[in-house]
Design an enzyme around this catalytic site. Sequence first.
Site, mmCIF file in Angstrom:
data_model
loop_
_atom_site.group_PDB
_atom_site.id
_atom_site.type_symbol
_atom_site.label_atom_id
_atom_site.label_comp_id
_atom_site.label_asym_id
_atom_site.label_seq_id
_atom_site.Cartn_x
_atom_site.Cartn_y
_atom_site.Cartn_z
ATOM 1 N N GLU A 137 0.845 -1.183 0.000
ATOM 2 C CA GLU A 137 0.000 0.000 0.000
ATOM 3 C C GLU A 137 0.886 1.240 0.000
ATOM 4 O OE1 GLU A 137 -3.519 0.089 2.462
ATOM 5 O OE2 GLU A 137 -3.338 -2.061 2.815
ATOM 6 N N CYS A 164 -2.551 -7.073 5.468
ATOM 7 C CA CYS A 164 -1.870 -8.308 5.052
ATOM 8 C C CYS A 164 -1.142 -9.024 6.187
ATOM 9 C CB CYS A 164 -0.888 -8.011 3.913
ATOM 10 S SG CYS A 164 -1.688 -7.518 2.378
#
Length: 441
Positions: free
Chosen positions: A155, A263
């Site tokens: 990200e 994640c």
Amino acid sequence: MHVAMIGTGYVGLVSGACFSEFGHDVVCVDKDADRIAKLKDGKIPIYEPGLEALVERNVRADRLHFTTDLKDAVPKADAVFIAVGTPSRRGDGEADLTYVFDAAREIAGALDGYTVVVTKSTVPVGTGRKVKEEIEKASGGASFDIASNPEFLREGAAIEDFMRPDRVVCGVENERAREVMREIYRPLFLNETPVVFATLETSELIKYAANGFLATKISFINQMADLCEAVGADIQQLAKGIGLDGRIGSKFLHPGPGFGGSCFPKDTRALVSTARKSGVPQHIIEAVVQINEDRRARMVEKIVAACDGDVNGKTLAVLGLTFKPNTDDMRESPSVGILPALLEMGANIHAYDPEGMDEAAKNEALDGLLYCHSAYDTMKGADALVIITEWNQFRALDLDRVKKLMKQPVMIDLRNIYKPEWMAEAGFRYVSVGRTTVPVK
């Protein structure tokens, strides 16, 4: 190639936009009609640098489309990617595959001609086989193959990671599916990007193993930071000293409040669960998970100690709420583990984040925060300043201005973005992670 992307969350939207940039015709599908309407209007539901321009360019070129109608998108597709959420299941840490199997059954009812169905979502080992079974049961003899194509997107740097990846991993069962995946990623072959073809199970496990290893590096350096504090060593010098070893590398050796995001926490827990079910416990990853969960409490202790052992009634200026810079993602952010404890202790918290405040306001655990308009706005009358997320705009604060705004010059830097010597020279009581506090001059 014609591609259908099921799911317009972070992975689905970025992947779909990037595939269209490759020149493929891409349809992104989502059940959320409001989300699709906004995307058609050019409104991007997540913050990711460069994504808005990428989507706009490919929509204008008529390569990227958005719809709620899966039955219209799937029959035209050479490959259908499942990119739906796989959150941690409460209680046991396993990945919740409800959305994956729901998508598989819907895809089964819409297949028309040979299609490769690809799991892009992060899923436990064996999921691809189960997806295949679901489609076989629901499709009535459709011509398809299953593939696994895990994402490795950071990200804040997702577009660069997709367009210039270290590698692409594809799990396939036969040459026909391999050729479809090869054609989809053909633009990357021109850059000589390594494409790793493997079995379905190996591909699925590569994703978890990669995230587990990176999470291990983070927990390792955080424990080393604690040891440095105890013995008077410097964690940044230590990290440089070991990171220059080519076998170790310097990435992910940055001490701080622990890993978060969509994640690492979810994937390490899922890996632990999968390993236990398989009768092969992964004790290293189990320890990594526990160290990270304990990290928040240790950061709370550090902040309280810097405030002379009591935050009750004191005002804390907090910079950064998201789990990392360049994203608005609040999922499992360290701030969510740290700030509620401080609120419970009676602290008044004035917070600012360049992109994450709207998402933070949706989190009940953070009820009680006062959101401010700027970094300096948080500091008015504050007893201490706490840096949780290392956004670039926090790296060069006007320290004279900070001192004038605060009741007292105390900074707790959980990301080590300032040098202790500088802060001492500027007259701050400066507390960081894994480094000795330098007396104020």
